[in-house]
Write an enzyme that holds these catalytic residues in place. Structure first.
Site, PDB file in Angstrom:
ATOM      1  N   GLU A 199      -3.237   8.157   6.910  1.00 10.86           N
ATOM      2  CA  GLU A 199      -2.610   7.282   7.091  1.00 10.86           C
ATOM      3  C   GLU A 199      -1.189   7.276   6.654  1.00 10.86           C
ATOM      4  O   GLU A 199      -0.560   7.666   6.403  1.00 10.86           O
ATOM      5  CB  GLU A 199      -2.813   6.623   5.726  1.00 10.86           C
ATOM      6  CG  GLU A 199      -2.664   4.550   5.578  1.00 10.86           C
ATOM      7  CD  GLU A 199      -3.514   4.260   5.080  1.00 10.86           C
ATOM      8  OE1 GLU A 199      -4.148   3.220   5.080  1.00 10.86           O
ATOM      9  OE2 GLU A 199      -3.597   4.675   3.363  1.00 10.86           O
ATOM     10  N   THR A 221      -9.209   1.071   8.279  1.00 16.59           N
ATOM     11  CA  THR A 221      -9.695   1.143   9.217  1.00 16.59           C
ATOM     12  C   THR A 221     -11.205   0.475  10.067  1.00 16.59           C
ATOM     13  O   THR A 221     -11.190   0.211  11.343  1.00 16.59           O
ATOM     14  CB  THR A 221     -10.429   2.613   8.827  1.00 16.59           C
ATOM     15  OG1 THR A 221      -9.570   3.859   9.130  1.00 16.59           O
ATOM     16  CG2 THR A 221     -11.298   3.158  10.061  1.00 16.59           C
ATOM     17  N   HIS A 230      -9.993   4.387  -2.387  1.00 16.39           N
ATOM     18  CA  HIS A 230      -9.247   4.681  -1.210  1.00 16.39           C
ATOM     19  C   HIS A 230      -9.833   5.112  -0.018  1.00 16.39           C
ATOM     20  O   HIS A 230     -11.085   5.788  -0.863  1.00 16.39           O
ATOM     21  CB  HIS A 230      -7.992   5.457  -1.658  1.00 16.39           C
ATOM     22  CG  HIS A 230      -6.496   4.999  -1.912  1.00 16.39           C
ATOM     23  ND1 HIS A 230      -6.064   4.392  -1.073  1.00 16.39           N
ATOM     24  CD2 HIS A 230      -6.765   4.532  -3.364  1.00 16.39           C
ATOM     25  CE1 HIS A 230      -4.620   3.534  -1.909  1.00 16.39           C
ATOM     26  NE2 HIS A 230      -5.529   3.944  -3.523  1.00 16.39           N
ATOM     27  N   HIS A 266      -9.228   8.937   3.890  1.00 18.38           N
ATOM     28  CA  HIS A 266      -8.782   7.697   5.123  1.00 18.38           C
ATOM     29  C   HIS A 266      -9.353   7.974   6.354  1.00 18.38           C
ATOM     30  O   HIS A 266      -9.399   9.417   7.442  1.00 18.38           O
ATOM     31  CB  HIS A 266      -7.043   7.725   5.139  1.00 18.38           C
ATOM     32  CG  HIS A 266      -6.551   7.450   3.524  1.00 18.38           C
ATOM     33  ND1 HIS A 266      -5.424   7.745   3.280  1.00 18.38           N
ATOM     34  CD2 HIS A 266      -6.627   6.416   3.210  1.00 18.38           C
ATOM     35  CE1 HIS A 266      -4.622   7.345   2.022  1.00 18.38           C
ATOM     36  NE2 HIS A 266      -5.613   6.577   1.980  1.00 18.38           N
ATOM     37  N   ASN A 291      -9.998  -0.500  -1.189  1.00 18.90           N
ATOM     38  CA  ASN A 291      -8.616  -0.322   0.109  1.00 18.90           C
ATOM     39  C   ASN A 291      -9.457  -0.562   1.688  1.00 18.90           C
ATOM     40  O   ASN A 291     -10.693   0.438   1.406  1.00 18.90           O
ATOM     41  CB  ASN A 291      -8.035   0.576  -0.147  1.00 18.90           C
ATOM     42  CG  ASN A 291      -6.890   0.214  -0.803  1.00 18.90           C
ATOM     43  OD1 ASN A 291      -7.118  -0.278  -1.641  1.00 18.90           O
ATOM     44  ND2 ASN A 291      -5.531   0.937  -1.351  1.00 18.90           N
ATOM     45  N   ASP A 331       2.791   5.881  -4.358  1.00 18.31           N
ATOM     46  CA  ASP A 331       1.907   7.390  -3.274  1.00 18.31           C
ATOM     47  C   ASP A 331       2.662   8.510  -3.898  1.00 18.31           C
ATOM     48  O   ASP A 331       2.663   8.925  -3.105  1.00 18.31           O
ATOM     49  CB  ASP A 331       1.416   7.218  -2.161  1.00 18.31           C
ATOM     50  CG  ASP A 331       0.894   8.353  -2.083  1.00 18.31           C
ATOM     51  OD1 ASP A 331       0.294   8.623  -2.511  1.00 18.31           O
ATOM     52  OD2 ASP A 331       0.310   7.831  -0.912  1.00 18.31           O
ATOM     53  N   GLU A 388      -0.937   6.875  -7.291  1.00 18.42           N
ATOM     54  CA  GLU A 388      -2.297   7.658  -6.631  1.00 18.42           C
ATOM     55  C   GLU A 388      -2.050   9.028  -7.751  1.00 18.42           C
ATOM     56  O   GLU A 388      -1.008   9.313  -7.224  1.00 18.42           O
ATOM     57  CB  GLU A 388      -1.722   7.810  -5.091  1.00 18.42           C
ATOM     58  CG  GLU A 388      -3.233   8.528  -4.386  1.00 18.42           C
ATOM     59  CD  GLU A 388      -3.399   8.174  -3.721  1.00 18.42           C
ATOM     60  OE1 GLU A 388      -4.401   9.056  -3.120  1.00 18.42           O
ATOM     61  OE2 GLU A 388      -3.270   7.440  -3.001  1.00 18.42           O
ATOM     62  N   GLY A 416     -12.045   3.830   1.547  1.00 15.30           N
ATOM     63  CA  GLY A 416     -13.196   3.167   1.720  1.00 15.30           C
ATOM     64  C   GLY A 416     -14.349   3.220   2.368  1.00 15.30           C
ATOM     65  O   GLY A 416     -15.799   2.830   3.168  1.00 15.30           O
ATOM     66  N   ASP A 438       1.163  -1.135   0.616  1.00 16.83           N
ATOM     67  CA  ASP A 438       0.236  -0.257  -0.129  1.00 16.83           C
ATOM     68  C   ASP A 438       0.962   1.089   0.588  1.00 16.83           C
ATOM     69  O   ASP A 438       2.274   1.309   0.313  1.00 16.83           O
ATOM     70  CB  ASP A 438      -1.086   0.041   1.576  1.00 16.83           C
ATOM     71  CG  ASP A 438      -2.000   0.219   0.815  1.00 16.83           C
ATOM     72  OD1 ASP A 438      -2.274   1.687  -0.234  1.00 16.83           O
ATOM     73  OD2 ASP A 438      -2.758   0.724   1.856  1.00 16.83           O
ATOM     74  N   HIS A 439      -0.094   2.181   0.202  1.00 18.47           N
ATOM     75  CA  HIS A 439       0.413   3.780   0.693  1.00 18.47           C
ATOM     76  C   HIS A 439       1.731   3.840   0.899  1.00 18.47           C
ATOM     77  O   HIS A 439       2.415   3.284   1.223  1.00 18.47           O
ATOM     78  CB  HIS A 439      -0.343   4.922   1.032  1.00 18.47           C
ATOM     79  CG  HIS A 439      -1.066   4.482   0.803  1.00 18.47           C
ATOM     80  ND1 HIS A 439      -1.791   5.734   0.452  1.00 18.47           N
ATOM     81  CD2 HIS A 439      -2.476   4.273   0.914  1.00 18.47           C
ATOM     82  CE1 HIS A 439      -2.666   5.952  -0.241  1.00 18.47           C
ATOM     83  NE2 HIS A 439      -3.294   5.239   0.420  1.00 18.47           N
TER      84      HIS A 439
END
Length: 340
Positions: free
Chosen positions: A169, A274, A249, A212, A271, A131, A161, A251, A95-96
């Protein structure tokens, strides 16, 4: 089934776009959250994506060294072993990754997969995310071109991205404002810089108000219909219908209507972090409150080993998170779509 091969991952994404569904991409930070994700996908009979952020990889690397590459490789190797016991295809993703962490995370991981492919193996990960949303779009796309060329050598898909996702995040923060909406011009510049699959396959994290974390209703205005404008704007110039494979992102907390609109407009990956974090932690909190004098040695007592044994509350946590993953598959319409 084993971790998805490059060919299987490509087929997964193509089927998702054609069928207007998406795969939940579940962030994991331990072997147990990995098992929870795999279990959730298996119970939904859905293929899926498991991903590790830079912060997750640092945590997995251990608090002594906090080495991101060690953490990511360790969990990926573990996943390659245990995923064979689950009857679904799973893609591994990072991820990121912002610019200042590329040399300590994505670039070394790409080299590892390139070496594996050169030796006749499949890559360790199936996709990596760059990212560059904190950079100018020119710099973002310049780095994306370089990374995409390296990803092709490893049979890996790149996620890009191009504009910010709000909230925070892993220490990367963007304000909630009008910059959270990708324009058609941004999409056209992306197509010009890195192609539309002809120079290597990529997923596009475009922004349509995404944030996020957790937010109250009304604080964020999602516009998933914007994705249709991006698809059509680029299609008009390049003659390729629905050219983008989009990523949703931020989501967690989205409404079913927002998700449905995003799916209709080309989202193939969403994604979730949380919501699944909470679903994992909530049963642990419940267990601790209900068994307070068992998990602690209160007033000199000995406690109850069966109640503070990590397996007792860990099983509850795995179940809670797996149920949230199964629910995500239902929301994203991937339930029952696993490749045979």
């Amino acid at each position: 089934m084993p971790i998805a091969s490059p060919e299987i991952y490509n087929e997964m994404l193509d089927r998702a776009k054609a069928g207007k569904f998406a795969y939940p991409a579940i962030n994991v930070t331990s072997t147990q959250t990995l098992h929870a994700a795999l279990r959730g996908f298996a119970e939904a009979e859905s293929d899926g994506i498991v991903q590790i952020s830079t912060g997750g990889a640092e945590f997995l690397g251990g608090q002594y060294s906090k080495d991101m590459v060690t953490g990511a490789v360790g969990l990926a190797e573990f996943a390659h072993v245990v995923a064979e016991k689950y009857p679904v295809n799973i893609a591994l993703h990072t991820d990121h990754c912002p610019k200042d962490k590329l040399d300590g995370y994505v670039r070394p991981l790409l080299k590892i997969s390139q070496e594996r492919v050169a030796n006749g193996q499949n890559p360790l990960f199936q996709s990596h995310m760059w990212d560059g949303s904190a950079e100018t779009l020119d710099d973002n796309l310049r780095i994306a071109r370089e990374l995409l060329a390296e990803a092709v050598k490893a049979k890996i898909i790149l996620e890009v991205e191009i504009t910010p996702t709000g909230g925070e995040e892993d220490g990367v923060t963007h304000e909630i404002n009008d910059k959270l909406y990708t324009t058609v011009d941004d999409a056209l510049r992306t197509a010009e810089a890195i192609g539309l699959g002809d120079r290597g396959r990529y997923l596009l994290a475009a922004s349509f108000g995404n944030v996020h974390g957790v937010y109250k209703p009304g604080n964020v205005v999602l516009r998933p219909e914007l994705l249709r404008e991006l698809q059509d704007g680029v299609a008009a110039k390049y003659g390729k219908q629905d050219p983008f494979f989009f990523v949703f992102h931020g989501g967690s907390g989205s409404t079913e209507e927002e998700i449905r609109t995003a799916l209709e407009n080309g989202v193939v990956k969403m994604n979730l972090d949380t919501d699944t974090q909470y679903a994992f932690t909530r049963p642990i909190a419940d267990h601790m409150f209900r068994n307070y004098d068992g998990v602690l040695k209160v007033d000199g007592e000995v406690g109850n080993k069966k109640q503070y044994d990590p397996r007792s509350w860990g099983k509850l946590a795995e179940k809670g998170m797996s149920e949230r993953v199964t629910a995500a598959c239902s929301h994203l319409r991937s339930t029952g779509t696993k490749l045979k």
